[in-house]
Design an enzyme around this catalytic site. Structure first.
Site: not given
Ligand code: NAD
Length: 437
Positions: A153-155, A205, A254, A258, A261, A323, A330
């Site tokens: 759940f991090l931001r 989630k 606003g 975006g 997530c 943000k 993204r």
């Molecule tokens: P991201 O795209 O920043 O990172 C994903 C990483 O996974 C990439 O570095 C990619 O190279 C790697 N990867 C892909 N396939 C792989 C494999 N087969 N083996 C090893 N590494 C592999 O994604 P993110 O923003 O960190 O999000 C990850 C998940 O967490 C998503 O499901 C997202 O919805 C969820 N999430 C994201 C956030 C956020 O703030 N970004 C917060 C909560 C939850």
């Protein structure tokens, strides 16, 4: 001390890895992107996140974290493996699970008896069971393993603080022993731990993100009505937020949400609902209201410049990331807005404290400049698209003088309308009925 492997070093994975290392565990952070791993080995972070480099450096020095692109190395001693790979939107809005599937297959090839696979990625309800099936199919000899859901759940922008001080930890599994071990792993975080079944954890989630997105679209709808009726949405939010049943968070009107997530998760939840024959009306309205915010920003620019044709007009965008405090571009509203402004004929320039490198690849025809004052030079209109703190105390007299005409659309309501008018700006915020007049 536990041995942990984190698969994926993106926004969630690198924070998870660094924070678990900082809690005293031995962590191997793994990614198939060799450039990211080489960067980390050389001390370069794969993302911008406040405090991350210091945290990683400290744990590298203490020998608690290492980086690899080899599953053999990553899983050699692991008792727990977190899956933290991306789950972007597929063509119909569904979550694309190709990265989850690929990582599950690689884990299966290197699995050791008793491994607990913890899914941190946001995945459709039922994915945990599907991951178990993939592992059994890929490695029929495997006997004793467990898949647990532990959504994140991090931001972005406050990710380390959020990870270390979570509101709750959700642990989803039907395997009581595995759920207990995952709960124990999170005990140092001293947060409430909600233990539930796998599918319910996966839904928590999506329901949480959809609710937060709904709050944003709700207040944006109220902002529109405020504009028509002469009320100030900032004060409305403030007045609402004191009510503990409502709360002040996510009530900033606003140009809409975006990022990586909310857009994809609301879409994926709507898709799941539709697949089971439902009509998720509320979710569709949330998405439609949000999409309209970007169009609204362009309409406001046209209205402030008193022309639908923006040919010959120079527009400066203050902020590009979706943000503040992140370089994540993204689904950033700024990208859609910049393209629409260009389509209407405007020449668009931009400044962002961190995200310009990332943004330049998505907006090749937008001139990126070094600072807000250079940005203002020759502009017919400035638009606040991201509420970076450093924009709150700009020398607005200097900005005004540098501009061709002192017109400002404050898409994040960071300025006081009355003061802006006093300085001499033609100013408009969002949902501020009187807008300084
Ligand atoms: P991201 O795209 O920043 O990172 C994903 C990483 O996974 C990439 O570095 C990619 O190279 C790697 N990867 C892909 N396939 C792989 C494999 N087969 N083996 C090893 N590494 C592999 O994604 P993110 O923003 O960190 O999000 C990850 C998940 O967490 C998503 O499901 C997202 O919805 C969820 N999430 C994201 C956030 C956020 O703030 N970004 C917060 C909560 C939850």
């Amino acid at each position: 001390m536990k041995n942990i492997c984190v698969v994926g070093v993106g926004y969630v994975g690198i924070i998870t890895a660094a924070c678990f290392a900082d809690l005293g565990n031995k962590v191997v952070a793994l990614d198939i992107d060799e450039k990211k791993i080489a960067g980390l080995q050389a001390g370069k972070m794969p993302i911008y996140e406040p405090g991350l480099k210091e945290l990683v450096d400290r744990n590298v020095l203490a020998n608690r974290i290492q980086f690899t692109s080899s599953y053999t190395e990553g899983l050699k001693d692991a008792e727990f493996v977190f899956i933290a790979v991306g789950t972007p939107s597929g063509v119909d809005g569904e979550a694309d699970l190709q990265y989850v599937a690929a990582s599950a297959r690689s884990i299966a090839d290197h699995i050791k008896d008793g491994l607990i696979i913890i899914n941190k990625s946001t995945v459709p309800v039922g994915t945990g069971d599907w991951v178990s099936d993939i592992i059994r199919e890929q490695n029929p000899d495997v006997e004793n393993f467990s898949v647990v859901s532990c959504p994140e759940f991090l931001r972005e922008g406050s990710a380390i603080g959020d990870f270390m001080n979570p509101h709750r930890i959700v642990v989803g599994s039907l395997d009581e022993d595995a759920a207990d071990k995952v709960a124990q792993l999170h005990l140092p975080l001293r947060a409430p731990i909600v233990v539930t079944d796998l599918r319910t954890a996966e839904m928590i989630k999506y329901a949480s993100n959809a609710f937060l997105a709904t709050k944003i679209s709700f207040i944006n709808e109220i902002a529109n009505i405020c504009e028509d009726l002469g009320a100030d949405v900032m004060e409305v939010s403030n007045g609402m937020g004191f009510d503990s049943r409502i709360g002040p968070a996510f009530l900033n009107a606003g140009i809409g949400y975006g990022g990586s997530c909310f857009p994809k998760d609301v879409k994926a939840l709507a898709y799941m609902a539709e697949q089971s024959g439902r009509q998720p009306q509320l979710l569709h309205s949330v998405m439609e209201i949000n999409a309209n915010r970007r169009l609204m920003a362009v309409e406001q620019a046209k209205s402030l410049l008193e022309s639908d044709d923006l040919s010959g007009k120079v527009i400066g965008m203050l902020g590009l990331s979706f943000k503040p405090n992140t370089d994540d571009m993204r689904d950033a509203p700024s990208v859609t807005i910049a393209k629409l402004l260009q389509k209407a004929g405007a020449m668009v320039k931009a400044f962002d404290p961190i995200a310009m490198e990332e943004a330049a690849t998505m907006l090749p025809n937008v001139e990126m400049v070094d600072n807000p004052y250079t940005l203002a030079e020759g502009c017919d209109l400035l638009m606040i698209t991201t509420e970076w703190n450093e924009f709150r105390q700009l020398d607005l007299e200097r900005i005004k003088k540098a501009m061709n005409s002192a017109v400002l659309f404050d898409g994040r309501n960071i300025y006081d309308p009355k003061k802006m008018v006093e300085i001499g700006f033609k100013y408009r915020g969002v949902g501020r009925g009187y807008n300084g007049h």
